[in-house]
Design an enzyme around this catalytic site. Structure first.
Site, short mmCIF file in Angstrom:
data_model
loop_
_atom_site.label_atom_id
_atom_site.label_comp_id
_atom_site.label_asym_id
_atom_site.label_seq_id
_atom_site.Cartn_x
_atom_site.Cartn_y
_atom_site.Cartn_z
CB ALA A 261 45.92 40.69 41.95
CE LYS A 262 51.64 37.11 45.96
NZ LYS A 262 52.27 38.28 46.54
NE ARG A 263 41.79 41.06 44.55
CZ ARG A 263 42.13 42.00 43.67
NH1 ARG A 263 41.82 41.86 42.39
NH2 ARG A 263 42.78 43.08 44.05
N GLY A 265 44.34 33.48 42.30
CA GLY A 265 45.07 32.21 42.25
C GLY A 265 46.46 32.47 41.70
#
Ligand code: GLU
Ligand code: ZN
Length: 327
Positions: A261-263, A265
């Site tokens: 996911a976005k976390r 990167g």
């Protein structure tokens, strides 16, 4: 369309699909699943359909469908039918297929296989006693199951959804990757939403109608959808259609063990491409992660068709960190 007998479908050319949801840019995790779906079908001389799953309207982003097509083409994938090239099963965009889903919902209403549910999410959370599976939400406790379809006339102006009345019975299927799977939808997953009050379908209904209507014989997708397969098998049975075979592949996770996911990167394909990563570099890494190549050497998707073997795909998720593609 008539369903084809099971045996015949296994011997005929397989038909698979790539079914991106245009809810955001496709990332490394999606790419790995699309590659596997594509290799699985192409290695057996089958046909592929590209279908845009844009019925989940609040989350759909403009331009994301074209972006998905560009990402898949960049990866080196192709298809025999799709929104950009047409084909005998057009349209290939779910929002243009709503009549099909409305007819299917009407059939389930005639058969009393659905009932109007007025519960809110917090009603369900408050009433549910069983712990729930991650990402699956609380198990629906059957609060509105005593209603029949015509009770929709007496719920006044309350918002509602059409919920499928599932069977209390064990279902099993042999997953081509995950092995034998068994669940009881009523007991383990609960009755599930298949349509909104305006008649628009939920994912479960749309995907079953489309896979059936398009003659799909193999569904290969991420194993986060394993529980949904049981819901979909209930729908296939309710319509009297034969289901496709299923292959659920492990997801890509970050170094912290959580779903990519976005976390973790920016792992969007468009970003990697802008950074100068080539498709061959990414495909090489993903092919290695799938046990298809001994090293991460760059390689084109096509070069892996001939020796493809789904049995080599590891049963564990692939741990990915952005550094792996910053060559
Ligand atoms: N559209 C779904 C997704 O992008 C895939 C659904 C499916 O393969 O059944 O996650
Ligand atoms: Zn309810």
């Amino acid at each position: 369309m008539e369903s084809t007998p099971f045996d015949l479908r296994q011997t005929a050319r397989p038909i698979g699909r790539l079914a991106p949801s245009p809810t955001g840019a496709q990332h490394v995790g999606n790419a790995r699943t699309y590659l596997l779906a594509w290799w699985s079908i192409r290695s057996r001389g089958g046909r592929l359909i590209l279908r845009i799953e844009d019925i989940d309207s609040p989350r759909v982003k403009t331009g994301a469908a074209q972006q998905a097509i560009d990402d898949l083409r960049w990866l080196g994938l192709d298809w025999d039918e799709g929104p950009d090239i047409g084909g005998p099963n057009a349209s290939y965009v779910q929002t243009e297929r709503v009549d099909l889903y409305r007819d299917a919902l009407a059939q389930l209403q005639r058969d009393e296989r659905v009932y109007p549910c007025t519960c809110t999410r917090s009603d369900i959370e408050a009433a549910a006693s069983a712990p729930h599976v991650e990402h699956e939400g609380s198990l629906y406790p059957g609060t509105c199951a005593g209603r029949s379809v015509r009770d929709v006339n007496s719920i006044c102006d309350q918002p509602f959804a059409w919920r499928f009345r599932s069977n209390d019975r064990d279902l099993d299927f042999a997953d081509r990757v995950a092995g034998l799977q068994r669940a009881n939808v009523r007991r383990d997953l609960g009755d599930f939403v298949i349509g909104k009050m305006d008649g628009l379908p939920a994912y479960q209904l749309a995907v079953v109608c489309d896979d059936h209507a398009m003659g799909v014989t193999e569904v290969l997708r991420g194993d986060d959808l394993l529980p949904s397969t049981f819901r979909q098998l209930e729908l296939y049975a309710a319509f009297g259609w034969s289901p496709p075979t299923f292959a659920h592949v492990p997801l890509v996770i970050g170094p912290d063990g959580r779903r990519l996911a976005k976390r973790h990167g920016d792992t969007r394909l468009a970003t990697l491409r802008q950074q100068g990563v080539t498709a061959e570099e990414l495909v090489g890494l993903l092919a290695w992660s799938c046990g298809l190549r001994p090293t991460r050497e760059p390689v084109g998707a096509k070069a892996l068709i001939a020796d493809f073997d789904l049995c080599r795909v590891p049963r564990q998720p692939f741990v990915f960190s952005v550094g792996q593609v910053n060559f």
